[in-house]
Write a protein that holds these residues in place. Structure first.
Motif, PDB file in Angstrom:
ATOM      1  N   ILE A   1       4.699   4.543  -4.275  1.00 12.65           N
ATOM      2  CA  ILE A   1       6.033   4.582  -4.637  1.00 12.65           C
ATOM      3  C   ILE A   1       6.074   4.931  -6.199  1.00 12.65           C
ATOM      4  N   ASN A   2       7.142   5.275  -6.890  1.00 10.00           N
ATOM      5  CA  ASN A   2       7.030   5.772  -8.165  1.00 10.00           C
ATOM      6  C   ASN A   2       7.461   4.484  -9.170  1.00 10.00           C
ATOM      7  N   ILE A   3       7.254   3.281  -8.917  1.00 11.80           N
ATOM      8  CA  ILE A   3       7.685   2.257  -9.678  1.00 11.80           C
ATOM      9  C   ILE A   3       6.483   1.284  -9.403  1.00 11.80           C
ATOM     10  N   PRO A   4       6.261   0.397 -10.526  1.00 10.26           N
ATOM     11  CA  PRO A   4       5.253  -0.414 -10.361  1.00 10.26           C
ATOM     12  C   PRO A   4       5.610  -1.863  -9.306  1.00 10.26           C
ATOM     13  N   VAL A   5       4.655  -2.024  -8.334  1.00  9.95           N
ATOM     14  CA  VAL A   5       4.796  -3.014  -7.356  1.00  9.95           C
ATOM     15  C   VAL A   5       3.600  -4.089  -7.745  1.00  9.95           C
ATOM     16  N   LYS A   6       4.124  -5.286  -7.706  1.00 10.90           N
ATOM     17  CA  LYS A   6       3.006  -6.471  -7.744  1.00 10.90           C
ATOM     18  C   LYS A   6       3.316  -7.363  -6.540  1.00 10.90           C
ATOM     19  N   ASP A   7       4.388  -7.534  -5.954  1.00 12.32           N
ATOM     20  CA  ASP A   7       5.020  -8.356  -4.976  1.00 12.32           C
ATOM     21  C   ASP A   7       5.407  -7.386  -3.790  1.00 12.32           C
ATOM     22  N   TYR A   8       4.977  -6.926  -2.927  1.00 16.60           N
ATOM     23  CA  TYR A   8       5.568  -6.373  -1.893  1.00 16.60           C
ATOM     24  C   TYR A   8       6.734  -7.206  -1.119  1.00 16.60           C
ATOM     25  N   GLU A   9       6.678  -8.436  -1.168  1.00 20.94           N
ATOM     26  CA  GLU A   9       7.629  -9.295  -0.440  1.00 20.94           C
ATOM     27  C   GLU A   9       9.030  -9.053  -1.165  1.00 20.94           C
ATOM     28  N   SER A  10       9.166  -8.595  -2.467  1.00 18.18           N
ATOM     29  CA  SER A  10      10.464  -8.606  -3.117  1.00 18.18           C
ATOM     30  C   SER A  10      10.653  -6.744  -3.315  1.00 18.18           C
ATOM     31  N   CYS A  11       9.912  -5.990  -2.440  1.00 15.58           N
ATOM     32  CA  CYS A  11      10.097  -4.620  -2.777  1.00 15.58           C
ATOM     33  C   CYS A  11      10.989  -3.969  -1.778  1.00 15.58           C
ATOM     34  N   TYR A  12      12.060  -3.448  -2.000  1.00  9.62           N
ATOM     35  CA  TYR A  12      12.683  -2.743  -0.895  1.00  9.62           C
ATOM     36  C   TYR A  12      13.035  -1.290  -1.046  1.00  9.62           C
ATOM     37  N   LYS A  13      13.151  -0.394  -0.003  1.00 10.32           N
ATOM     38  CA  LYS A  13      13.583   1.083  -0.291  1.00 10.32           C
ATOM     39  C   LYS A  13      15.059   1.042   0.301  1.00 10.32           C
ATOM     40  N   LEU A  14      15.806   1.812  -0.300  1.00  7.74           N
ATOM     41  CA  LEU A  14      17.208   1.954   0.114  1.00  7.74           C
ATOM     42  C   LEU A  14      17.310   3.340   0.961  1.00  7.74           C
ATOM     43  N   MET A  15      17.691   3.215   2.244  1.00  9.83           N
ATOM     44  CA  MET A  15      17.844   4.237   3.118  1.00  9.83           C
ATOM     45  C   MET A  15      19.133   4.502   3.195  1.00  9.83           C
ATOM     46  N   LYS A  16      19.467   5.981   3.208  1.00  3.37           N
ATOM     47  CA  LYS A  16      20.553   6.698   3.828  1.00  3.37           C
ATOM     48  C   LYS A  16      20.076   7.266   5.139  1.00  3.37           C
ATOM     49  N   ASP A  17      20.959   7.023   6.033  1.00  2.00           N
ATOM     50  CA  ASP A  17      20.571   7.535   7.432  1.00  2.00           C
ATOM     51  C   ASP A  17      18.974   7.289   7.398  1.00  2.00           C
ATOM     52  N   ASP A  18      18.181   8.490   7.871  1.00  2.00           N
ATOM     53  CA  ASP A  18      16.771   7.863   8.066  1.00  2.00           C
ATOM     54  C   ASP A  18      15.969   8.545   6.777  1.00  2.00           C
ATOM     55  N   LYS A  19      16.762   8.708   5.633  1.00  2.00           N
ATOM     56  CA  LYS A  19      15.882   9.151   4.443  1.00  2.00           C
ATOM     57  C   LYS A  19      15.924   8.039   3.303  1.00  2.00           C
TER      58      LYS A  19
ATOM     59  N   GLY B   1       0.695  -1.415  -0.117  1.00  2.00           N
ATOM     60  CA  GLY B   1      -0.105  -0.023   0.063  1.00  2.00           C
ATOM     61  C   GLY B   1       0.841   1.225  -0.169  1.00  2.00           C
ATOM     62  N   THR B   2       2.033   1.245   0.288  1.00  2.00           N
ATOM     63  CA  THR B   2       3.004   2.348   0.258  1.00  2.00           C
ATOM     64  C   THR B   2       2.898   2.874  -1.225  1.00  2.00           C
TER      65      THR B   2
END
Length: 116
Positions: A13-31, A10-11
């Motif tokens: 984001i600007n890319i298509p997501v069908k399987d959230y189990e394989s979706c990651y965000k890359l964090m730098k510090d807390d951003k 439900g987040t």
């Protein structure tokens, strides 16, 4: 500090997501500075996005490698990615990770990346 965090369903984001189990965000510090996922369809497409201000720092390659690892963990023999032929950083990332050019359609090129 750089780390990967799974994206909750439900987040927005600007890319298509069908399987959230394989979706990651890359964090730098807390951003959040990028996202990556596998669009699990017949093409096993891999999608990545890095914030414009953070490009050119190697984060795209880190994210690409992480999502490629997920593709392998899901049991796929390969992943595919399409992008603009003039996107030289993406050409570099794809080839650095074993990507092989397979076709083009106008300004779009496609690469396949073996995972085994």
């Amino acid at each position: 500090m750089i780390n990967f965090v799974k994206v909750n369903e439900g987040t927005k984001i600007n890319i298509p997501v069908k399987d959230y189990e394989s979706c990651y965000k890359l964090m730098k510090d807390d951003k959040t500075i990028g996202y990556g996922t596998i669009n699990q369809n017949e093409e096993n497409k891999l999608y990545i996005f890095v914030d414009e201000q953070e490009r050119g720092k190697g984060y795209g390659d880190l994210l690409f490698s992480k999502i490629l690892e997920e593709t392998k963990n899901k049991g796929y023999n390969e992943a595919q990615i399409s992008f603009n032929r003039n996107n030289m950083p993406m050409v570099k990332i794809a080839t650095h990770n074993g990507g092989i050019y397979i076709s083009s359609d106008g300004d779009t090129v496609r690469y396949v990346i073996p995972t085994k």
